[in-house]
Design a protein around this motif. Structure first.
Motif, short mmCIF file in Angstrom:
data_model
loop_
_atom_site.label_atom_id
_atom_site.label_comp_id
_atom_site.label_asym_id
_atom_site.label_seq_id
_atom_site.Cartn_x
_atom_site.Cartn_y
_atom_site.Cartn_z
N GLY A 73 51.05 41.06 51.23
CA GLY A 73 50.93 39.91 50.34
C GLY A 73 49.62 39.17 50.54
O GLY A 73 48.97 39.29 51.58
N ARG A 120 47.24 35.74 44.62
CA ARG A 120 47.40 36.49 43.37
C ARG A 120 46.03 36.84 42.81
O ARG A 120 45.14 35.98 42.74
CB ARG A 120 48.18 35.65 42.37
CG ARG A 120 48.46 36.40 41.07
CD ARG A 120 49.47 35.67 40.23
NE ARG A 120 49.83 36.49 39.08
CZ ARG A 120 51.00 36.44 38.47
NH1 ARG A 120 51.91 35.60 38.89
NH2 ARG A 120 51.25 37.20 37.44
N PRO A 121 45.81 38.10 42.41
CA PRO A 121 44.48 38.48 41.88
C PRO A 121 44.18 37.75 40.58
O PRO A 121 44.97 37.80 39.63
CB PRO A 121 44.60 39.99 41.68
CG PRO A 121 46.06 40.27 41.59
CD PRO A 121 46.73 39.24 42.44
N VAL A 123 53.28 43.22 40.31
CA VAL A 123 53.16 43.23 41.76
C VAL A 123 53.68 44.53 42.37
O VAL A 123 53.17 45.00 43.38
CB VAL A 123 53.87 42.00 42.37
CG1 VAL A 123 55.38 42.09 42.20
CG2 VAL A 123 53.49 41.82 43.83
N LEU A 153 50.43 46.32 43.77
CA LEU A 153 50.32 45.97 45.19
C LEU A 153 51.27 46.79 46.06
O LEU A 153 50.86 47.44 47.02
CB LEU A 153 50.62 44.48 45.37
CG LEU A 153 50.58 43.95 46.80
CD1 LEU A 153 49.15 43.97 47.34
CD2 LEU A 153 51.16 42.53 46.88
N GLU A 168 55.44 37.21 36.00
CA GLU A 168 54.27 38.07 36.25
C GLU A 168 53.22 37.93 35.17
O GLU A 168 52.04 38.14 35.41
CB GLU A 168 54.72 39.53 36.37
CG GLU A 168 55.64 39.78 37.54
CD GLU A 168 55.58 41.21 38.02
OE1 GLU A 168 54.65 41.52 38.79
OE2 GLU A 168 56.44 42.00 37.62
N TRP A 174 52.46 38.05 45.55
CA TRP A 174 51.25 37.50 44.96
C TRP A 174 51.40 35.99 45.07
O TRP A 174 52.24 35.38 44.41
CB TRP A 174 51.11 37.92 43.50
CG TRP A 174 50.44 39.25 43.33
CD1 TRP A 174 49.80 39.98 44.27
CD2 TRP A 174 50.34 39.99 42.11
NE1 TRP A 174 49.30 41.15 43.73
CE2 TRP A 174 49.62 41.17 42.41
CE3 TRP A 174 50.79 39.78 40.81
CZ2 TRP A 174 49.34 42.14 41.44
CZ3 TRP A 174 50.51 40.74 39.84
CH2 TRP A 174 49.79 41.90 40.15
#
Length: 338
Positions: free
Chosen positions: A153, A156-157, A172, A176, A202, A232
């Motif tokens: 974790g 968040r991008p 995610v 990820l 999301e 995230w």
């Protein structure tokens, strides 16, 4: 090793993680993008004396390079990888290989028929702690595996808008957690059943991003159970990975914040919380990965630790987790897929 000419597709964070590795291996690199960022990246490295140039025409690039390295947003992976395969080039493709298992399998099948190598870039297999864990499991140090818990974790991008659209990023789980899904399968074998749950919105297009968490429980054909969790988080969320792997004869665990084997290095224009994981204790895992891929192209050389099927199965399991999270039901992985 013959001189390498790499066609690097993309100029974002992952491309910037791969490029130094290729240059260390003595390659010359042609960078192609659609937004003009290739010129900026090429000029940056050419100014330091490296053999890096921008390539405007994709077809011309495919005709002259040795290998194509796909470091573009996930929705473009299929078309670019298939174009490279059709040109007879080996392909390195960032994770996930595609957004659907069918598309991932199409890429793998095309590469196999063309007689070229497809290398899904599951770089976590090359981080020292995970590589050491796999060696211990392979030696039988832990005995028969029973329960695996893996977490990953960070912030968040937000450096590219497509991350905020799960139809493009996979959310995610696909973007990820696919890392740890791959590690779980690498350690405990094929997965037959998935149950997952996601909390938080999301889709962030046009709205403030929320914290998103997800957990997937994987049942392996061996009987082992893996719990994979992803986060995230908020912009100041520190990046952290953990694992705890228990078998009949022992347990191994790792926490990236407790062991100084991981740091975040900013690369390019990113948010303050953004970055690409690297290891300060060893050479870059991205270099290790690319060196292993390149060595495998020589006659009689051993295969790298990650192959085309690994990339396909990681997508298949992640897609099943996304479906389970959407429906609330357990998803069985088809026998034919294994």
């Amino acid at each position: 090793m013959p001189p390498l000419h790499i066609g690097l597709l993309g100029a974002g964070g992952i491309a910037r993680a791969h490029l130094p590795g290729w240059l260390t291996l003595g390659a010359r690199v042609s960078v192609h993008t659609l937004d003009g960022s290739a010129e900026k990246l090429a000029a940056e490295y050419a100014g330091r004396g490296h053999d890096v140039r921008a390539a405007d025409d994709l077809d011309a690039l495919l005709a002259e390079v040795t290998v194509v390295d796909v470091c573009t947003p996930t929705p473009t992976h299929r078309s670019l990888a298939l174009a490279a395969v059709a040109a007879g080039r080996h392909v390195v493709c960032e994770k996930p290989l595609a957004l659907t298992a069918r598309d991932a399998q199409d890429i793998a099948t095309a590469a196999d028929r063309a007689g070229v190598r497809l290398h899904p870039a599951h770089v976590v297999r090359y981080f020292p702690a995970y590589a050491a864990l796999h060696r211990a499991v392979a030696r039988g140090d832990l005995g028969e595996l029973a329960v695996l818990r893996l977490t990953r974790g960070g912030a968040r991008p937000r450096w590219a808008p497509w991350f905020g659209d799960p139809a493009q990023s996979g959310g995610v789980i696909m973007d990820l957690m696919v890392h740890d899904i791959d590690i779980a399968r690498w350690l405990a074998g094929d997965v037959v059943r998935v149950h997952a749950r996601t909390r938080g919105a999301e889709h962030t297009t046009g709205m403030p991003p929320e914290v998103v968490t997800a957990t997937a429980v994987l049942t392996h054909a061996s009987g082992a159970i893996s719990q994979v969790s992803g986060l995230w988080g908020l912009p100041d969320q520190p990046f952290r990975t953990t694992f705890r792997v228990a078998g009949a004869d022992g347990l191994l665990q790792h926490d990236s914040t407790a062991v100084p084997g991981l740091r975040i290095t900013a690369r390019g224009a990113r948010t303050a919380a953004g970055g690409i994981p690297t290891s300060p204790m060893t050479e870059s895992p991205y270099l290790t990965e690319l060196r292993e891929f390149a060595a495998s192209w020589q006659p009689g050389a051993p295969l790298p630790r990650v192959g085309a099927r690994d990339g396909v199965e990681a997508v298949r399991i992640a897609a099943a987790a996304v479906e389970s999270s959407r429906t609330g039901r357990v998803v069985e992985i088809e026998e034919a897929a294994r």
